[in-house]
Design an enzyme around this catalytic site. Structure first.
Site, PDB file in Angstrom:
ATOM      1  N   PRO A  54      24.816  74.445  53.755  1.00 52.27           N
ATOM      2  CA  PRO A  54      24.591  73.992  52.370  1.00 52.27           C
ATOM      3  C   PRO A  54      24.574  75.148  51.362  1.00 52.27           C
ATOM      4  O   PRO A  54      25.089  75.005  50.253  1.00 52.27           O
ATOM      5  CB  PRO A  54      23.227  73.296  52.451  1.00 52.27           C
ATOM      6  CG  PRO A  54      23.180  72.777  53.850  1.00 52.27           C
ATOM      7  CD  PRO A  54      23.850  73.823  54.694  1.00 52.27           C
ATOM      8  N   ASP A 108       6.274  78.414  52.680  1.00 53.88           N
ATOM      9  CA  ASP A 108       7.055  79.296  51.811  1.00 53.88           C
ATOM     10  C   ASP A 108       6.842  80.713  52.327  1.00 53.88           C
ATOM     11  O   ASP A 108       5.711  81.217  52.316  1.00 53.88           O
ATOM     12  CB  ASP A 108       6.559  79.158  50.361  1.00 53.88           C
ATOM     13  CG  ASP A 108       7.417  79.945  49.386  1.00 53.88           C
ATOM     14  OD1 ASP A 108       8.045  80.939  49.799  1.00 53.88           O
ATOM     15  OD2 ASP A 108       7.439  79.561  48.202  1.00 53.88           O
ATOM     16  N   TYR A 118      21.968  91.708  48.235  1.00 53.66           N
ATOM     17  CA  TYR A 118      22.057  91.011  49.524  1.00 53.66           C
ATOM     18  C   TYR A 118      22.352  92.008  50.641  1.00 53.66           C
ATOM     19  O   TYR A 118      21.684  92.022  51.679  1.00 53.66           O
ATOM     20  CB  TYR A 118      23.161  89.943  49.456  1.00 53.66           C
ATOM     21  CG  TYR A 118      23.275  89.089  50.706  1.00 53.66           C
ATOM     22  CD1 TYR A 118      22.321  88.126  51.002  1.00 53.66           C
ATOM     23  CD2 TYR A 118      24.340  89.245  51.590  1.00 53.66           C
ATOM     24  CE1 TYR A 118      22.423  87.341  52.135  1.00 53.66           C
ATOM     25  CE2 TYR A 118      24.454  88.456  52.721  1.00 53.66           C
ATOM     26  CZ  TYR A 118      23.486  87.505  52.992  1.00 53.66           C
ATOM     27  OH  TYR A 118      23.591  86.734  54.126  1.00 53.66           O
ATOM     28  N   ARG A 140      27.463  78.073  46.912  1.00 53.54           N
ATOM     29  CA  ARG A 140      28.157  79.248  46.344  1.00 53.54           C
ATOM     30  C   ARG A 140      29.599  78.896  45.990  1.00 53.54           C
ATOM     31  O   ARG A 140      30.109  79.317  44.963  1.00 53.54           O
ATOM     32  CB  ARG A 140      28.109  80.430  47.330  1.00 53.54           C
ATOM     33  CG  ARG A 140      26.750  81.098  47.413  1.00 53.54           C
ATOM     34  CD  ARG A 140      26.807  82.420  48.157  1.00 53.54           C
ATOM     35  NE  ARG A 140      26.965  82.299  49.599  1.00 53.54           N
ATOM     36  CZ  ARG A 140      26.023  81.897  50.447  1.00 53.54           C
ATOM     37  NH1 ARG A 140      24.841  81.551  49.992  1.00 53.54           N
ATOM     38  NH2 ARG A 140      26.246  81.836  51.751  1.00 53.54           N
ATOM     39  N   ARG A 169      27.681  91.967  46.052  1.00 52.13           N
ATOM     40  CA  ARG A 169      26.563  91.580  46.925  1.00 52.13           C
ATOM     41  C   ARG A 169      25.595  92.757  47.126  1.00 52.13           C
ATOM     42  O   ARG A 169      25.097  92.979  48.224  1.00 52.13           O
ATOM     43  CB  ARG A 169      27.075  91.134  48.301  1.00 52.13           C
ATOM     44  CG  ARG A 169      27.836  89.829  48.319  1.00 52.13           C
ATOM     45  CD  ARG A 169      26.887  88.633  48.248  1.00 52.13           C
ATOM     46  NE  ARG A 169      27.615  87.397  48.475  1.00 52.13           N
ATOM     47  CZ  ARG A 169      28.228  86.686  47.529  1.00 52.13           C
ATOM     48  NH1 ARG A 169      28.214  87.118  46.276  1.00 52.13           N
ATOM     49  NH2 ARG A 169      28.863  85.568  47.824  1.00 52.13           N
TER      50      ARG A 169
HETATM   51  P1  NAD Z   1      20.910  77.130  54.017  1.00 48.29           P
HETATM   52  O1  NAD Z   1      21.082  77.342  52.587  1.00 48.29           O
HETATM   53  O2  NAD Z   1      21.798  76.147  54.616  1.00 48.29           O
HETATM   54  O3  NAD Z   1      19.396  76.753  54.217  1.00 48.29           O
HETATM   55  C1  NAD Z   1      18.435  77.610  53.685  1.00 48.29           C
HETATM   56  C2  NAD Z   1      17.058  77.023  53.919  1.00 48.29           C
HETATM   57  O4  NAD Z   1      16.149  78.018  53.466  1.00 48.29           O
HETATM   58  C3  NAD Z   1      16.796  75.767  53.118  1.00 48.29           C
HETATM   59  O5  NAD Z   1      16.324  74.746  53.966  1.00 48.29           O
HETATM   60  C4  NAD Z   1      15.739  76.216  52.108  1.00 48.29           C
HETATM   61  O6  NAD Z   1      14.830  75.210  51.755  1.00 48.29           O
HETATM   62  C5  NAD Z   1      15.060  77.356  52.874  1.00 48.29           C
HETATM   63  N1  NAD Z   1      14.312  78.271  52.014  1.00 48.29           N
HETATM   64  C6  NAD Z   1      14.717  78.806  50.843  1.00 48.29           C
HETATM   65  N2  NAD Z   1      13.732  79.575  50.333  1.00 48.29           N
HETATM   66  C7  NAD Z   1      12.698  79.522  51.211  1.00 48.29           C
HETATM   67  C8  NAD Z   1      11.398  80.098  51.233  1.00 48.29           C
HETATM   68  N3  NAD Z   1      10.966  80.866  50.236  1.00 48.29           N
HETATM   69  N4  NAD Z   1      10.596  79.856  52.302  1.00 48.29           N
HETATM   70  C9  NAD Z   1      11.028  79.063  53.308  1.00 48.29           C
HETATM   71  N5  NAD Z   1      12.247  78.475  53.340  1.00 48.29           N
HETATM   72  C10 NAD Z   1      13.065  78.703  52.297  1.00 48.29           C
HETATM   73  O7  NAD Z   1      20.927  78.489  54.819  1.00 48.29           O
HETATM   74  P2  NAD Z   1      21.990  79.258  55.728  1.00 48.29           P
HETATM   75  O8  NAD Z   1      23.275  79.452  54.982  1.00 48.29           O
HETATM   76  O9  NAD Z   1      21.995  78.677  57.092  1.00 48.29           O
HETATM   77  O10 NAD Z   1      21.289  80.689  55.778  1.00 48.29           O
HETATM   78  C11 NAD Z   1      20.171  80.944  56.595  1.00 48.29           C
HETATM   79  C12 NAD Z   1      20.069  82.442  56.785  1.00 48.29           C
HETATM   80  O11 NAD Z   1      21.307  82.942  57.299  1.00 48.29           O
HETATM   81  C13 NAD Z   1      19.800  83.248  55.524  1.00 48.29           C
HETATM   82  O12 NAD Z   1      18.940  84.320  55.839  1.00 48.29           O
HETATM   83  C14 NAD Z   1      21.181  83.769  55.136  1.00 48.29           C
HETATM   84  O13 NAD Z   1      21.127  84.967  54.386  1.00 48.29           O
HETATM   85  C15 NAD Z   1      21.767  84.016  56.501  1.00 48.29           C
HETATM   86  N6  NAD Z   1      23.227  84.083  56.571  1.00 48.29           N
HETATM   87  C16 NAD Z   1      23.984  83.066  56.069  1.00 48.29           C
HETATM   88  C17 NAD Z   1      25.371  83.134  56.184  1.00 48.29           C
HETATM   89  C18 NAD Z   1      26.262  82.031  55.676  1.00 48.29           C
HETATM   90  O14 NAD Z   1      27.467  82.274  55.514  1.00 48.29           O
HETATM   91  N7  NAD Z   1      25.750  80.828  55.453  1.00 48.29           N
HETATM   92  C19 NAD Z   1      25.968  84.242  56.801  1.00 48.29           C
HETATM   93  C20 NAD Z   1      25.162  85.258  57.306  1.00 48.29           C
HETATM   94  C21 NAD Z   1      23.780  85.161  57.198  1.00 48.29           C
END
Ligand code: NAD
Length: 253
Positions: free
Chosen positions: A191, A61, A155, A196, A152
């Site tokens: 996911p 974590d 964020y 969202r 946002r």
């Molecule tokens: P996702 O939701 O698919 O996966 C997120 C993962 O983070 C999960 O496996 C979850 O268990 C883990 N997680 C959550 N809290 C945690 C903690 N406290 N410690 C360790 N692990 C933890 O994620 P995603 O959409 O691929 O996003 C990953 C990153 O990319 C994030 O930083 C997000 O802000 C960023 N991001 C996402 C998008 C998008 O559109 N999906 C766009 C730009 C940036």
């Protein structure tokens, strides 16, 4: 068979059980890296190992400073640290709660500071001993940091802070063989994005809106993102540091 682009490198990724972190763990392993995939989600970490048995997993974590320090103490020096963990909370500056603001900064920014503080000393020694290049990749975002989006506030503030942290680390350690770059994706089908969309008042319209904001006309897939991570993690990018690199489907044209 050509050697992998990350052959001989050790790469640690946070939030690697799902989404972009998971895809990057698999892509780094396919390029020959020793991958340490960390997350809080044990079942999805287990399924990652089923998909690729060479990947080592650790429950971590990123909010837990003692656990981060303990992992750093028992891990050999990294070549690449990919700080991927982050969450999205909704709200404008009027209706974002202080609790959501603090939670966002803890997971999205302070976690990266914790990880860097714990792993950087070993990475710097490793860079010196190997006369090589080690690097940190921080997950920022296009949304609300580079380009403003409604609802946002926290964020956007956190992801802008990630870019600031990235540039500061790049400036501090550029002479010691450590590079640091930030990744700024557009909207990626993961996911968390599906969550969202599902929680919107009108999920069908919400998905259309997410697609419409990207001029290329579709959501990114994780496979649009992994090539840039491989490039940044590899020595191919050894002249690149302190940058916030966009993969955003044309949003910021
Ligand atoms: P996702 O939701 O698919 O996966 C997120 C993962 O983070 C999960 O496996 C979850 O268990 C883990 N997680 C959550 N809290 C945690 C903690 N406290 N410690 C360790 N692990 C933890 O994620 P995603 O959409 O691929 O996003 C990953 C990153 O990319 C994030 O930083 C997000 O802000 C960023 N991001 C996402 C998008 C998008 O559109 N999906 C766009 C730009 C940036």
């Amino acid at each position: 068979m050509r050697p992998g682009r990350l052959q001989g490198k050790t790469v640690l990724i946070t939030a690697a059980a799902q989404g972009m972190g998971r895809a990057c763990a698999l892509a780094c392993a396919a390029e020959g890296a020793r991958v340490i995939a960390t997350d809080i989600d044990a079942p999805h970490l287990a399924s990652l190992v089923q998909e690729c048995s060479s990947i080592q997993t650790e429950l971590l974590d990123v909010r837990d400073g003692a656990a981060v320090q303990a992992l750093a103490a028992r891990t050999s020096a990294l070549d690449v640290l990919f700080n991927c963990a982050g969450i999205v909370v909704n709200g404008s500056a009027v209706d974002c709660t202080e609790a959501d603001w603090d939670r966002s900064f803890d997971i999205n920014v302070k976690s990266m500071f914790r990880m860097c503080q714990a792993f950087l000393p070993g990475m710097l020694l490793h860079a010196k001993a190997s006369h090589g290049s080690v690097c940190i990749i921080n997950m920022a975002s296009m949304a609300s940091s580079i380009k403003g989006f409604a609802n946002r506030c926290a964020y956007g503030a956190t992801k802008a802070a990630v870019i600031g942290l990235t540039k500061s680390i790049a400036a501090d350690f550029v002479k010691q063989g450590l590079r640091c770059n930030a990744l700024c994706p557009g909207t990626v089908d993961t996911p968390s994005l599906r969550g969202r969309i599902a929680s919107a008042a009108d999920p069908v319209q919400a998905e259309k809106d997410f697609v419409a904001r990207q001029p290329i006309g579709r959501l990114a897939t994780v496979d649009d993102i992994t090539p840039l991570v491989i490039y940044l993690a590899s020595d191919e990018s050894q002249f690149v540091t302190g940058q916030a690199l966009l993969v955003d489907g044309g949003v910021t044209i």
